[in-house]
Design an enzyme around this catalytic site. Sequence first.
Site, PDB file in Angstrom:
ATOM      1  N   HIS A 282      -3.566  52.430  56.361  1.00  0.00           N
ATOM      2  CA  HIS A 282      -2.112  52.557  56.412  1.00  0.00           C
ATOM      3  C   HIS A 282      -1.761  54.037  56.535  1.00  0.00           C
ATOM      4  O   HIS A 282      -2.145  54.848  55.688  1.00  0.00           O
ATOM      5  CB  HIS A 282      -1.521  51.977  55.123  1.00  0.00           C
ATOM      6  CG  HIS A 282      -0.073  51.614  55.217  1.00  0.00           C
ATOM      7  ND1 HIS A 282       0.918  52.537  55.471  1.00  0.00           N
ATOM      8  CD2 HIS A 282       0.549  50.424  55.097  1.00  0.00           C
ATOM      9  CE1 HIS A 282       2.081  51.925  55.476  1.00  0.00           C
ATOM     10  NE2 HIS A 282       1.894  50.640  55.253  1.00  0.00           N
ATOM     11  N   HIS A 325       2.905  53.414  45.299  1.00  0.00           N
ATOM     12  CA  HIS A 325       2.673  54.852  45.297  1.00  0.00           C
ATOM     13  C   HIS A 325       3.648  55.579  44.375  1.00  0.00           C
ATOM     14  O   HIS A 325       4.686  55.048  43.970  1.00  0.00           O
ATOM     15  CB  HIS A 325       2.758  55.410  46.720  1.00  0.00           C
ATOM     16  CG  HIS A 325       4.096  55.227  47.398  1.00  0.00           C
ATOM     17  ND1 HIS A 325       4.566  54.006  47.811  1.00  0.00           N
ATOM     18  CD2 HIS A 325       5.055  56.121  47.745  1.00  0.00           C
ATOM     19  CE1 HIS A 325       5.743  54.133  48.382  1.00  0.00           C
ATOM     20  NE2 HIS A 325       6.080  55.406  48.345  1.00  0.00           N
ATOM     21  N   GLU A 331      13.215  59.488  47.480  1.00  0.00           N
ATOM     22  CA  GLU A 331      13.519  58.641  48.625  1.00  0.00           C
ATOM     23  C   GLU A 331      14.809  57.847  48.399  1.00  0.00           C
ATOM     24  O   GLU A 331      14.881  57.002  47.516  1.00  0.00           O
ATOM     25  CB  GLU A 331      12.368  57.665  48.871  1.00  0.00           C
ATOM     26  CG  GLU A 331      11.014  58.324  49.028  1.00  0.00           C
ATOM     27  CD  GLU A 331       9.870  57.332  49.023  1.00  0.00           C
ATOM     28  OE1 GLU A 331      10.147  56.112  48.953  1.00  0.00           O
ATOM     29  OE2 GLU A 331       8.712  57.752  49.081  1.00  0.00           O
ATOM     30  N   TYR A 340      13.617  44.450  55.604  1.00  0.00           N
ATOM     31  CA  TYR A 340      12.602  45.476  55.356  1.00  0.00           C
ATOM     32  C   TYR A 340      11.343  44.791  54.857  1.00  0.00           C
ATOM     33  O   TYR A 340      11.398  43.960  53.946  1.00  0.00           O
ATOM     34  CB  TYR A 340      13.129  46.483  54.333  1.00  0.00           C
ATOM     35  CG  TYR A 340      12.156  47.581  53.989  1.00  0.00           C
ATOM     36  CD1 TYR A 340      11.596  48.379  54.980  1.00  0.00           C
ATOM     37  CD2 TYR A 340      11.798  47.833  52.664  1.00  0.00           C
ATOM     38  CE1 TYR A 340      10.707  49.392  54.675  1.00  0.00           C
ATOM     39  CE2 TYR A 340      10.920  48.853  52.340  1.00  0.00           C
ATOM     40  CZ  TYR A 340      10.373  49.627  53.351  1.00  0.00           C
ATOM     41  OH  TYR A 340       9.496  50.633  53.034  1.00  0.00           O
ATOM     42  N   HIS A 355      14.218  55.749  45.010  1.00  0.00           N
ATOM     43  CA  HIS A 355      12.923  55.863  44.357  1.00  0.00           C
ATOM     44  C   HIS A 355      12.653  57.362  44.218  1.00  0.00           C
ATOM     45  O   HIS A 355      12.356  58.038  45.202  1.00  0.00           O
ATOM     46  CB  HIS A 355      11.841  55.162  45.177  1.00  0.00           C
ATOM     47  CG  HIS A 355      12.124  53.709  45.400  1.00  0.00           C
ATOM     48  ND1 HIS A 355      12.596  53.207  46.589  1.00  0.00           N
ATOM     49  CD2 HIS A 355      12.045  52.663  44.557  1.00  0.00           C
ATOM     50  CE1 HIS A 355      12.766  51.896  46.481  1.00  0.00           C
ATOM     51  NE2 HIS A 355      12.446  51.542  45.247  1.00  0.00           N
ATOM     52  N   HIS A 361       6.752  52.961  42.700  1.00  0.00           N
ATOM     53  CA  HIS A 361       7.460  51.942  43.456  1.00  0.00           C
ATOM     54  C   HIS A 361       6.540  51.346  44.517  1.00  0.00           C
ATOM     55  O   HIS A 361       5.453  51.852  44.767  1.00  0.00           O
ATOM     56  CB  HIS A 361       8.736  52.495  44.105  1.00  0.00           C
ATOM     57  CG  HIS A 361       8.520  53.734  44.918  1.00  0.00           C
ATOM     58  ND1 HIS A 361       8.288  54.974  44.364  1.00  0.00           N
ATOM     59  CD2 HIS A 361       8.523  53.931  46.257  1.00  0.00           C
ATOM     60  CE1 HIS A 361       8.153  55.877  45.316  1.00  0.00           C
ATOM     61  NE2 HIS A 361       8.280  55.267  46.477  1.00  0.00           N
TER      62      HIS A 361
END
Length: 427
Positions: A282, A325, A331, A340, A355, A361
Amino acid sequence: MSGFGNGFESEALPGALPIARNSPQQCPYGLYAEQLSGSPFTAPRSTNKRSWLYRIRPTVANWGDFEKADTGLWRTAPDQVIDVPIAPMRWSPIPIPTDYVTFIEGIRTMTTAGDARTRAGMGAHLYVATRSMEDEYFYNADGEMLLVPQEGALRFWTEFGVIDIEPGEIGVIPRGIKLRVELLNGPARGYICENYGSGFVLPERGPIGANCLANQRDFLTPVAAYEDRETPSRLYVKWGGNLWTTCIDHSPLDVVAWHGNYVPYKYDLRRFSPVGPILFDHADPSIYTVLTSLSETPGTANVDFVIFPDRWMVAENTFRPPWYHMNVMSEFMGLIYGQYDAKAYGFVPGGASLHNCMLPHGPDIEAFERGSTTELKPSKLEGTMAFMFESYFPQHVTEYAAGVEQLQESYGTYGKQLKRHFDPSRR
């Protein structure tokens, strides 16, 4: 402008733009020359931003007795710090009011970060509007405004010309540029990033090379168009976190010609060309950066504007949604349309989430289960457009955002629904 080209020019009347001389002794058509500087005079050429405007009256002619106006729910960093639990926060869409509210009156600040007085940080706002501005004008001296419509199209009459934006597009109005906002098809709602720091530019592509992400050719600047209107009007100026107002007797959008690289512009987010992992693992969300406001620390953004658009997912043996993470960046997210992929419910178009710096989160339980068990064949995310205002400054929640009815009180504990799967006997 830096990152977009060496400069632009436009004239609404033939010959209104002086040739070779920025400030001739006498301008064509009896116009005034006025320079608008978005950077210090001695900034390097690559970052030097300025435009020359040829207008019916210079801005100083508008200057009368200013009085403080009500800022409503618009706040500026450093704002009064409200104590809220250190947990993720999420809001349902703010309803569009039924009374008459202009774009300026309808700004509601959700978070602030940094300090506008030192030109660092940002404010994350929502806007709602039910009527066009009539004989009302505004400019922001505190920051650049990046506008993200979610419902309803807007027309920005600016000193440089007209910009129309609709959901799926963005508009950027640099600090100090005057405007009037009209509604094109009824009430409107959206998001604003008020950038106190350096102006937005395109990010470097690094090993990606010359192509993909946002391309220069897709950023559009307006064509010169002026108002020659002698009518009582009102000018609003945001300066030092306050809103000031004065009465004037003409439209300040009277620029007949202009040239330079400090200009408003628009961009269609659907023209963004995403890149991603095509075998496994990712990639960081930085690959979706459309625009960045650089800080004095290399590689560290004052603000990044990041989007999550339609894209193919092809990575094998990989958890495809965003992983769990904690990171130093803060954010603020919004959803323009669609779904989403990291949230199965609760995050809907017009809503927002926060976040913050070093707070954990990631996907909710439904998104985790789906991402962990789905057959990993190539699939395409379609009809979706989420975005993020990401800053290395912690974002402080305003009193309005902390107390508004649309705050989803239970969101901060969504992680507790995640189940234990550990089994030391099962490899």
